[in-house]
Design a protein around this motif. Sequence first.
Motif, PDB file in Angstrom:
ATOM      1  N   MET A  87       0.826  -1.196   0.000  1.00 46.46           N
ATOM      2  CA  MET A  87       0.000   0.000   0.000  1.00 46.46           C
ATOM      3  C   MET A  87       0.870   1.259   0.000  1.00 46.46           C
ATOM      4  O   MET A  87       0.475   2.281  -0.545  1.00 46.46           O
ATOM      5  CB  MET A  87      -0.911  -0.058   1.224  1.00 46.46           C
ATOM      6  N   ARG A  88       2.041   1.162   0.650  1.00 47.82           N
ATOM      7  CA  ARG A  88       2.929   2.315   0.708  1.00 47.82           C
ATOM      8  C   ARG A  88       3.361   2.745  -0.680  1.00 47.82           C
ATOM      9  O   ARG A  88       3.490   3.940  -0.960  1.00 47.82           O
ATOM     10  CB  ARG A  88       4.132   1.959   1.573  1.00 47.82           C
ATOM     11  N   TYR A  98       0.634   4.862  -2.360  1.00 52.30           N
ATOM     12  CA  TYR A  98       0.647   6.233  -1.862  1.00 52.30           C
ATOM     13  C   TYR A  98       1.803   7.022  -2.472  1.00 52.30           C
ATOM     14  O   TYR A  98       1.640   8.178  -2.867  1.00 52.30           O
ATOM     15  CB  TYR A  98       0.747   6.270  -0.339  1.00 52.30           C
ATOM     16  N   LEU A  99       2.961   6.392  -2.552  1.00 51.20           N
ATOM     17  CA  LEU A  99       4.120   7.054  -3.132  1.00 51.20           C
ATOM     18  C   LEU A  99       3.879   7.388  -4.602  1.00 51.20           C
ATOM     19  O   LEU A  99       4.212   8.485  -5.067  1.00 51.20           O
ATOM     20  CB  LEU A  99       5.362   6.172  -2.976  1.00 51.20           C
ATOM     21  N   VAL A 102       0.977   7.924  -6.063  1.00 57.21           N
ATOM     22  CA  VAL A 102       0.000   9.015  -6.125  1.00 57.21           C
ATOM     23  C   VAL A 102       0.680  10.347  -5.833  1.00 57.21           C
ATOM     24  O   VAL A 102       0.430  11.348  -6.519  1.00 57.21           O
ATOM     25  CB  VAL A 102      -1.175   8.752  -5.148  1.00 57.21           C
ATOM     26  N   ILE A 103       1.548  10.370  -4.836  1.00 59.89           N
ATOM     27  CA  ILE A 103       2.258  11.612  -4.497  1.00 59.89           C
ATOM     28  C   ILE A 103       3.151  12.050  -5.656  1.00 59.89           C
ATOM     29  O   ILE A 103       3.189  13.234  -6.010  1.00 59.89           O
ATOM     30  CB  ILE A 103       3.080  11.426  -3.202  1.00 59.89           C
TER      31      ILE A 103
END
Length: 77
Positions: free
Chosen positions: A1-2, A5-6, A8-9
């Motif tokens: 999941m990390r 998020y990375l 998307v950022i």
Amino acid sequence: MRWIYLAVIILFAAATIIFAVQNFEIVTMSFLGINARVPLALLVAVAYLLGAATGGSLYALLRRSYEGSRRSIVGSS
């Protein structure tokens, strides 16, 4: 999941940089009788940062109020 998020950022940062590079036109902003001529990218960045700061502050205030109210209910039982 990390990694999601990375990703998307990174995509958001890339889109922001592309927007800033493509929108250096000067726009006129009026607020309470004050006129300012600033680049569109700068105006959007300032609005975003102000929104993030006020939104984060509101979220923290609501969370603190909710936790405080739960403690007072649990403590009085």
